[in-house]
Design a protein around this motif. Structure first.
Motif, PDB file in Angstrom:
ATOM      1  N   LEU A  87       0.884  -1.353  -0.020  1.00  0.00           N
ATOM      2  CA  LEU A  87      -0.096   0.031   0.112  1.00  0.00           C
ATOM      3  C   LEU A  87       0.856   1.040  -0.179  1.00  0.00           C
ATOM      4  N   MET A  88       0.510   2.006  -0.844  1.00  0.00           N
ATOM      5  CA  MET A  88       1.310   3.305  -0.997  1.00  0.00           C
ATOM      6  C   MET A  88       0.425   4.417  -0.893  1.00  0.00           C
ATOM      7  N   ILE A  94       3.889  12.533  -4.325  1.00  0.00           N
ATOM      8  CA  ILE A  94       4.815  11.747  -4.456  1.00  0.00           C
ATOM      9  C   ILE A  94       4.277  10.442  -3.675  1.00  0.00           C
ATOM     10  N   TRP A  95       4.485   9.343  -4.297  1.00  0.00           N
ATOM     11  CA  TRP A  95       3.862   7.927  -3.925  1.00  0.00           C
ATOM     12  C   TRP A  95       4.931   7.593  -2.813  1.00  0.00           C
ATOM     13  N   GLN A  96       4.637   7.339  -1.454  1.00  0.00           N
ATOM     14  CA  GLN A  96       5.507   6.940  -0.435  1.00  0.00           C
ATOM     15  C   GLN A  96       4.746   5.732  -0.061  1.00  0.00           C
ATOM     16  N   PRO A  97       5.733   4.980   0.333  1.00  0.00           N
ATOM     17  CA  PRO A  97       5.271   3.438   1.129  1.00  0.00           C
ATOM     18  C   PRO A  97       4.763   3.809   2.483  1.00  0.00           C
ATOM     19  N   THR A  98       3.774   2.886   2.651  1.00  0.00           N
ATOM     20  CA  THR A  98       3.191   2.746   4.182  1.00  0.00           C
ATOM     21  C   THR A  98       3.710   1.547   4.712  1.00  0.00           C
ATOM     22  N   VAL A  99       3.365   1.087   6.038  1.00  0.00           N
ATOM     23  CA  VAL A  99       3.511   0.109   6.826  1.00  0.00           C
ATOM     24  C   VAL A  99       2.917  -1.171   6.145  1.00  0.00           C
ATOM     25  N   PHE A 100       1.892  -0.898   5.442  1.00  0.00           N
ATOM     26  CA  PHE A 100       0.966  -2.272   4.933  1.00  0.00           C
ATOM     27  C   PHE A 100       1.649  -2.820   3.841  1.00  0.00           C
ATOM     28  N   SER A 101       1.951  -4.051   3.955  1.00  0.00           N
ATOM     29  CA  SER A 101       2.180  -4.862   2.947  1.00  0.00           C
ATOM     30  C   SER A 101       2.149  -6.273   3.005  1.00  0.00           C
ATOM     31  N   ILE A 102       1.907  -7.067   2.237  1.00  0.00           N
ATOM     32  CA  ILE A 102       1.946  -8.421   2.354  1.00  0.00           C
ATOM     33  C   ILE A 102       2.418  -9.092   1.267  1.00  0.00           C
TER      34      ILE A 102
END
Ligand SMILES: *[C@@H]1O[C@H](CO)[C@@H](O)[C@H](O)[C@H]1NC(C)=O
Length: 199
Positions: A87-88, A94-102
């Protein structure tokens, strides 16, 4: 006696306040976009599925899905498929990463696992699921027939962060021939863009 139970009650209330459900609403009637930062050799959603028999219709603030997809990804049924979804957030352009990823190293073992997000959002609507389990996305020519559904992307029990505004989910799939220890040149990368709202 009263004090501990009051404390417990307060704690419980605080936890409920902190855990929030969000929904990502998609406004692009095509749903899938190609990746902005496309990995070399990656194709978009149409590299994975033939989408000709699938229709998306915007129904209120939901996307309604009907029809079929047929796998067109040119990999081998024996290949191991890895998958990731990140999830970004769009932050001041600017597209930034979030803590949500699988991520999973063996998507095919989990494609129809009921605890997975993609099951809740998508594969639970595949008809004749038990027969389809043996035909993952590495089986070219497999047709997945959907029971019509609305895309309902809910992120439950989010704590410690708020989601608000424009987001995208970047999905990548890669195929590996473990016997020869090679990654197939053709991978898949697609994005799903929308707005996150608190429920
Ligand atoms: C999807 O496939 C089923 C079974 O092959 C077929 O009956 C149905 O008409 C197809 N739907 C679309 C939208 O093509």
């Amino acid at each position: 006696m009263l004090l501990p139970s009051l404390l417990l009650l307060t704690l419980r209330m605080v936890c409920q306040v902190l855990a929030v459900d969000y929904e990502m609403l998609i406004d692009d009637p095509d749903v899938f976009a190609d990746c902005l930062e496309n990995p070399p050799g990656a194709k978009g959603a149409s590299g994975l599925f033939n989408l000709d028999e699938l229709t998306f219709t915007l129904n209120g603030d939901k996307i309604h899905v009907e029809g079929n997809v047929t796998t067109v990804w040119d990999v081998e049924p024996t290949d191991r498929i890895t998958a990731s979804a990140r999830l970004m957030q769009l932050d001041r352009g600017i597209w930034q990463p979030t803590v949500f990823s699988i991520a999973t190293q063996d998507f095919c073992a989990l494609m129809y696992d009921k605890d997975q997000y993609w099951f809740k959002y998508w594969t639970r609507y595949v008809e004749d699921m038990d027969a389809m389990k043996s035909k993952c996305v590495n089986h070219k020519g497999t047709k997945l027939v959907h029971s019509p559904f609305d895309i309902n992307m809910v992120l439950s029990n989010v704590r410690g962060t708020t989601l608000h505004g424009r987001y995208k989910i970047v999905v990548t799939l890669e195929a590996f021939d473990d016997e020869k220890n090679v990654k197939r040149p053709e991978s898949i990368c697609m994005e799903i863009i929308g707005d996150c709202e608190r429920l």
